[in-house]
Write an enzyme that holds these catalytic residues in place. Structure first.
Site, PDB file in Angstrom:
ATOM      1  N   TYR A  10      -6.161  11.285   0.953  1.00  0.00           N
ATOM      2  CA  TYR A  10      -6.455   9.862   1.130  1.00  0.00           C
ATOM      3  C   TYR A  10      -7.014   9.125  -0.079  1.00  0.00           C
ATOM      4  CZ  TYR A  10      -5.139   9.571   6.019  1.00  0.00           C
ATOM      5  OH  TYR A  10      -4.437   9.556   7.185  1.00  0.00           O
ATOM      6  N   GLU A  55      -3.008  -4.851  -3.054  1.00  0.00           N
ATOM      7  CA  GLU A  55      -3.521  -5.747  -4.091  1.00  0.00           C
ATOM      8  C   GLU A  55      -3.517  -5.058  -5.453  1.00  0.00           C
ATOM      9  OE1 GLU A  55      -5.799  -6.600  -0.224  1.00  0.00           O
ATOM     10  OE2 GLU A  55      -5.018  -4.854  -1.273  1.00  0.00           O
ATOM     11  N   ASN A  86       0.835  -1.190   0.000  1.00  0.00           N
ATOM     12  CA  ASN A  86       0.000   0.000   0.000  1.00  0.00           C
ATOM     13  C   ASN A  86       0.877   1.250   0.000  1.00  0.00           C
ATOM     14  OD1 ASN A  86       0.568  -0.902   2.724  1.00  0.00           O
ATOM     15  ND2 ASN A  86      -1.038   0.414   3.522  1.00  0.00           N
ATOM     16  N   VAL A  87       0.374   2.268  -0.690  1.00  0.00           N
ATOM     17  CA  VAL A  87       1.074   3.540  -0.838  1.00  0.00           C
ATOM     18  C   VAL A  87       0.070   4.639  -0.519  1.00  0.00           C
ATOM     19  CG1 VAL A  87       2.313   5.076  -2.416  1.00  0.00           C
ATOM     20  CG2 VAL A  87       2.578   2.587  -2.631  1.00  0.00           C
ATOM     21  N   GLU A  88       0.271   5.305   0.612  1.00  0.00           N
ATOM     22  CA  GLU A  88      -0.651   6.358   1.033  1.00  0.00           C
ATOM     23  C   GLU A  88      -0.286   7.701   0.412  1.00  0.00           C
ATOM     24  OE1 GLU A  88      -1.777   4.539   5.398  1.00  0.00           O
ATOM     25  OE2 GLU A  88      -0.492   6.290   5.312  1.00  0.00           O
ATOM     26  N   ASN A  89      -1.260   8.590   0.482  1.00  0.00           N
ATOM     27  CA  ASN A  89      -1.079   9.960   0.022  1.00  0.00           C
ATOM     28  C   ASN A  89      -1.832  10.836   1.004  1.00  0.00           C
ATOM     29  OD1 ASN A  89      -1.847  12.454  -1.612  1.00  0.00           O
ATOM     30  ND2 ASN A  89      -0.458  11.398  -3.010  1.00  0.00           N
TER      31      ASN A  89
END
Length: 131
Positions: A45, A52, A39-42
């Site tokens: 959101y 996946e 997962n890659v957050e920003n």
């Protein structure tokens, strides 16, 4: 390396400065190759990506469009299922009976399938009259 080990390894690469909730995913394509995603957050959101989705993107970028097995791991009290959007993404590329192994970093696992995660899925057959 097992599919779960690949997911465990890539989980450490997750970019999660806001939630601190790392997720790793690995999928095996029909060729047998393994594709990984985290997962890659920003800070905005909705602009982040799930593990996946990252693994699926890597598979498609490599020229494959069929997944045959999935593993997802997170540090949580119980195995974390994919979000609704990722369930649909998995269903796009995986058959109903494709195995999905959900796991925690403490060793708990839950074996399921793409079809069990998304019963009654929307697929191309629903658009047959759109031609």
């Amino acid at each position: 390396m097992s599919l779960l080990d690949a997911a465990r390894e890539v989980r450490e690469m997750a970019y999660v400065p806001y939630s601190r909730f790392k997720v790793g995913a690995a999928i095996r394509g029909a060729s047998g190759a393994v594709y990984r995603g985290c997962n890659v957050e920003n800070v905005a959101y909705p602009e982040g990506t799930c593990a996946e989705a990252g693994a699926i993107a890597a598979m498609v970028a490599a020229g494959e469009t069929e997944l045959i097995e999935v593993a997802v791991i997170a540090d949580s009290p119980s195995p974390v299922p994919p979000c609704g959007g990722c369930r649909q993404k998995l269903a796009e590329f995986g058959r109903h009976d494709a195995p999905v192994l959900l796991a925690t970093t403490d060793g708990a696992t839950l074996a399921t399938t793409v079809g069990e995660l998304l019963p009654g899925r929307f697929d191309a057959g629903h658009m047959a009259k759109a031609e």
